[in-house]
Design a protein around this motif. Structure first.
Motif, PDB file in Angstrom:
ATOM      1  N   ALA A 119       0.922  -1.183  -0.097  1.00 59.66           N
ATOM      2  CA  ALA A 119       0.072   0.059   0.054  1.00 59.66           C
ATOM      3  C   ALA A 119       0.981   1.315   0.097  1.00 59.66           C
ATOM      4  O   ALA A 119       1.890   1.273   0.604  1.00 59.66           O
ATOM      5  CB  ALA A 119      -0.848   0.081   1.144  1.00 59.66           C
ATOM      6  N   MET A 120       0.505   2.359  -0.824  1.00 62.29           N
ATOM      7  CA  MET A 120       1.136   3.604  -0.780  1.00 62.29           C
ATOM      8  C   MET A 120      -0.055   4.808  -0.428  1.00 62.29           C
ATOM      9  O   MET A 120      -0.887   4.411  -0.824  1.00 62.29           O
ATOM     10  CB  MET A 120       1.726   3.803  -2.249  1.00 62.29           C
ATOM     11  CG  MET A 120       2.813   2.750  -2.451  1.00 62.29           C
ATOM     12  SD  MET A 120       3.312   3.236  -4.173  1.00 62.29           S
ATOM     13  CE  MET A 120       4.104   4.694  -4.303  1.00 62.29           C
ATOM     14  N   GLN A 121       0.636   5.721   0.210  1.00 57.04           N
ATOM     15  CA  GLN A 121      -0.525   6.814   0.347  1.00 57.04           C
ATOM     16  C   GLN A 121       0.096   8.081   0.074  1.00 57.04           C
ATOM     17  O   GLN A 121       1.666   8.366   0.247  1.00 57.04           O
ATOM     18  CB  GLN A 121      -0.725   6.699   2.203  1.00 57.04           C
ATOM     19  CG  GLN A 121      -1.417   8.003   2.513  1.00 57.04           C
ATOM     20  CD  GLN A 121      -1.623   8.129   4.099  1.00 57.04           C
ATOM     21  OE1 GLN A 121      -0.437   8.004   4.536  1.00 57.04           O
ATOM     22  NE2 GLN A 121      -2.611   8.355   4.571  1.00 57.04           N
ATOM     23  N   ARG A 122      -0.584   9.060  -0.541  1.00 60.47           N
ATOM     24  CA  ARG A 122      -0.112  10.293  -0.828  1.00 60.47           C
ATOM     25  C   ARG A 122      -1.102  11.221  -0.028  1.00 60.47           C
ATOM     26  O   ARG A 122      -2.386  11.448  -0.152  1.00 60.47           O
ATOM     27  CB  ARG A 122      -0.228  10.738  -2.516  1.00 60.47           C
ATOM     28  CG  ARG A 122       0.249  11.977  -2.890  1.00 60.47           C
ATOM     29  CD  ARG A 122       0.039  11.945  -4.198  1.00 60.47           C
ATOM     30  NE  ARG A 122       0.395  13.377  -4.832  1.00 60.47           N
ATOM     31  CZ  ARG A 122       0.009  13.942  -5.707  1.00 60.47           C
ATOM     32  NH1 ARG A 122      -0.914  13.389  -6.424  1.00 60.47           N
ATOM     33  NH2 ARG A 122       0.705  15.087  -6.135  1.00 60.47           N
ATOM     34  N   THR A 123      -0.519  11.914   0.752  1.00 58.24           N
ATOM     35  CA  THR A 123      -1.269  12.789   1.819  1.00 58.24           C
ATOM     36  C   THR A 123      -1.833  14.062   1.049  1.00 58.24           C
ATOM     37  O   THR A 123      -1.413  14.280  -0.089  1.00 58.24           O
ATOM     38  CB  THR A 123      -0.307  13.082   2.876  1.00 58.24           C
ATOM     39  OG1 THR A 123       0.719  14.077   2.556  1.00 58.24           O
ATOM     40  CG2 THR A 123       0.413  11.998   3.797  1.00 58.24           C
ATOM     41  N   ARG A 124      -2.727  14.736   1.941  1.00 62.12           N
ATOM     42  CA  ARG A 124      -3.048  16.027   1.308  1.00 62.12           C
ATOM     43  C   ARG A 124      -2.197  17.086   0.888  1.00 62.12           C
ATOM     44  O   ARG A 124      -2.457  17.794  -0.088  1.00 62.12           O
ATOM     45  CB  ARG A 124      -4.202  16.715   2.403  1.00 62.12           C
ATOM     46  CG  ARG A 124      -5.326  15.747   2.645  1.00 62.12           C
ATOM     47  CD  ARG A 124      -6.453  16.347   3.518  1.00 62.12           C
ATOM     48  NE  ARG A 124      -6.961  17.545   2.686  1.00 62.12           N
ATOM     49  CZ  ARG A 124      -7.750  18.494   3.227  1.00 62.12           C
ATOM     50  NH1 ARG A 124      -7.926  18.241   4.450  1.00 62.12           N
ATOM     51  NH2 ARG A 124      -8.362  19.392   2.417  1.00 62.12           N
ATOM     52  N   LEU A 165      -0.590  -3.301  -5.920  1.00 65.45           N
ATOM     53  CA  LEU A 165      -0.006  -2.314  -5.154  1.00 65.45           C
ATOM     54  C   LEU A 165      -1.538  -1.271  -5.332  1.00 65.45           C
ATOM     55  O   LEU A 165      -2.262  -1.199  -6.294  1.00 65.45           O
ATOM     56  CB  LEU A 165       0.840  -1.416  -6.082  1.00 65.45           C
ATOM     57  CG  LEU A 165       1.186  -0.119  -5.417  1.00 65.45           C
ATOM     58  CD1 LEU A 165       2.738  -0.012  -5.575  1.00 65.45           C
ATOM     59  CD2 LEU A 165       0.567   1.170  -5.972  1.00 65.45           C
ATOM     60  N   GLU A 166      -1.882  -1.007  -3.975  1.00 66.14           N
ATOM     61  CA  GLU A 166      -2.947  -0.012  -3.692  1.00 66.14           C
ATOM     62  C   GLU A 166      -2.641   1.310  -3.508  1.00 66.14           C
ATOM     63  O   GLU A 166      -1.726   1.522  -2.530  1.00 66.14           O
ATOM     64  CB  GLU A 166      -3.907  -0.506  -2.926  1.00 66.14           C
ATOM     65  CG  GLU A 166      -4.746  -1.623  -3.235  1.00 66.14           C
ATOM     66  CD  GLU A 166      -5.737  -2.218  -2.221  1.00 66.14           C
ATOM     67  OE1 GLU A 166      -6.827  -2.602  -2.858  1.00 66.14           O
ATOM     68  OE2 GLU A 166      -5.786  -1.971  -1.141  1.00 66.14           O
ATOM     69  N   PHE A 167      -2.957   2.492  -4.307  1.00 63.66           N
ATOM     70  CA  PHE A 167      -2.453   3.724  -4.146  1.00 63.66           C
ATOM     71  C   PHE A 167      -3.495   4.499  -3.666  1.00 63.66           C
ATOM     72  O   PHE A 167      -4.544   4.815  -4.350  1.00 63.66           O
ATOM     73  CB  PHE A 167      -1.807   4.340  -5.315  1.00 63.66           C
ATOM     74  CG  PHE A 167      -1.379   5.635  -5.365  1.00 63.66           C
ATOM     75  CD1 PHE A 167      -0.436   6.086  -4.410  1.00 63.66           C
ATOM     76  CD2 PHE A 167      -1.797   6.596  -6.386  1.00 63.66           C
ATOM     77  CE1 PHE A 167       0.123   7.332  -4.351  1.00 63.66           C
ATOM     78  CE2 PHE A 167      -1.287   7.874  -6.403  1.00 63.66           C
ATOM     79  CZ  PHE A 167      -0.376   8.341  -5.300  1.00 63.66           C
ATOM     80  N   PHE A 168      -3.233   5.052  -2.407  1.00 67.45           N
ATOM     81  CA  PHE A 168      -4.526   6.063  -1.872  1.00 67.45           C
ATOM     82  C   PHE A 168      -4.117   7.406  -2.046  1.00 67.45           C
ATOM     83  O   PHE A 168      -2.896   7.932  -1.399  1.00 67.45           O
ATOM     84  CB  PHE A 168      -4.545   5.656  -0.313  1.00 67.45           C
ATOM     85  CG  PHE A 168      -5.121   4.231  -0.122  1.00 67.45           C
ATOM     86  CD1 PHE A 168      -6.409   3.917   0.044  1.00 67.45           C
ATOM     87  CD2 PHE A 168      -4.303   3.101  -0.047  1.00 67.45           C
ATOM     88  CE1 PHE A 168      -6.893   2.649   0.125  1.00 67.45           C
ATOM     89  CE2 PHE A 168      -4.763   1.917  -0.049  1.00 67.45           C
ATOM     90  CZ  PHE A 168      -6.082   1.405   0.188  1.00 67.45           C
TER      91      PHE A 168
END
Length: 368
Positions: A119-124, A165-168
């Motif tokens: 999992a990958m996260q791109r914050t605000r 891969l899940e990109f949020f």
């Protein structure tokens, strides 16, 4: 007294052969013991590196290295991690660097991950987070915790086979937009943890899931994670526009009913300055009804529909530029503006100004 008789040449040869064999066997046994001891040390380092939120179904030492089964690193919901896990894998094989076994540093030649999930996260604010259990939750990585300092680890190459891969992405909307890549094959390396201050080669190929159809994504190039320096080529082919529309349109604009996209971007980042020329192709685009004054990517909806009715294909060029450390720079807004400008140039309309009338939809809506 009997005269000394020379040892027959065959017997002497046999003795030499036995002696050499014994020495070689001793060296092999010592090497094997040393290898097993060093790999045991590597096993302990792996368990420590995964952190307290990890679990491993089984772990065994083989002649190839350390093999872990059913590996899982849970996400920290208290830190607003968007998924249940940071990482999962059916099998992980860690192959040590034989030369590195003689040094105090942990050096790994190869990591092979099969049946993995990341999992990958791109914050605000646009910050990218990947495996925070390894890259954030340790002293020396920019976040103060009570965990033991992570020992420096050098990894030569990481291979991912048949992964997901899940990109949020929380920078485009709330709740975060989720994109899913499947059948993912990737090679990444070298990596120096926890500093991540060396150039890393990235090769990635996978299927980008869509609402109506699946597309293909290929990424290749080099980047330095700590400094954000990069030289990357990205290719999207046959990607479902419905899945990516938050990057192209605003909430108040006409939504995408269906359509696909081909996209090419060649991005370089040096000293935090981005330069990324690209080419976008919209194919069989169909928009939701939004009235006469509706827009798509900042361009009059009717003009886009009219252009698409010719051959169901619309091509445009754009260039993304800006400083990544400039708080006024938004990659999403920059992309939307560039797409709007490219569409306007392709259609012969203007995107500057405000809506003043409905008489001439193509040339009058965004006053010239």
């Amino acid at each position: 007294m009997e005269p000394h008789l020379p040892v027959p040449s065959k017997l002497r040869t046999r003795r030499i052969a036995v002696t050499v064999s014994v020495v070689l066997l001793a060296l092999v046994l010592l090497g094997a013991v040393g290898f097993r001891v060093a790999v045991r040390e590597l096993q302990q380092q792996i368990e420590a590196a995964l952190g307290p939120r990890s679990q491993v179904g089984s772990l065994r030492v083989t002649w190839a290295g350390v093999e872990a089964r059913d590996v899982r690193v849970r996400g920290d919901r208290s830190q607003r991690w968007p998924a249940e896990d940071e990482l999962r894998a059916e099998r992980v094989l860690v192959v040590p660097d034989l030369l590195g076994l003689l040094s105090a540093d942990v050096r790994i030649r190869q990591v092979v991950i099969e049946g993995g999930y990341v999992a990958m996260q791109r914050t605000r604010d646009g910050r990218l987070r990947v495996l925070p259990a390894l890259t954030e939750d340790r002293p020396g990585t920019g976040k103060k915790t009570g965990a033991a300092p992570m020992r420096p680890v050098s990894i030569g190459n990481i291979e991912l086979h048949d992964g997901t891969l899940e990109f949020f992405d929380a920078s485009v909307r709330r709740p975060a937009l989720k994109l899913r890549l499947e059948q993912l094959h990737a090679q990444v390396g070298p990596l120096d943890l926890p500093t991540l201050d060396s150039a890393t080669s990235v090769q990635l190929d996978g299927v980008l899931k869509g609402v109506h159809r699946d597309g293909r994504l290929r990424i290749g190039g080099d980047l330095t994670i700590a400094t954000q320096d990069a030289d990357i080529e990205a290719r999207f082919n046959g990607v479902d526009l419905v899945a990516l529309q938050p990057y192209l349109i605003k909430v108040s604009e006409a939504g995408v009913r269906r359509g696909t996209m081909d996209l090419r971007i060649d991005a370089t980042v040096k000293d935090k300055r981005l330069h990324a020329p690209g080419h976008l192709v919209l194919i069989d685009l169909q928009l939701e009804s939004a009235g006469v004054l509706g827009t798509f990517a900042g361009v009059p909806r009717q003009a886009v529909i009219a252009a698409m009715s010719k051959d169901q294909r619309l091509e445009l060029d754009f260039t993304l530029e800006g400083r990544l450390d400039d708080p006024k720079f938004s990659l999403n807004e920059n992309l939307a503006m560039q797409v709007a400008s490219g569409l306007a140039n392709a259609l012969g309309v203007s995107v500057g100004g405000v809506v003043e009338g409905v008489g001439n939809v193509v040339k009058g809506l965004f006053g010239r």
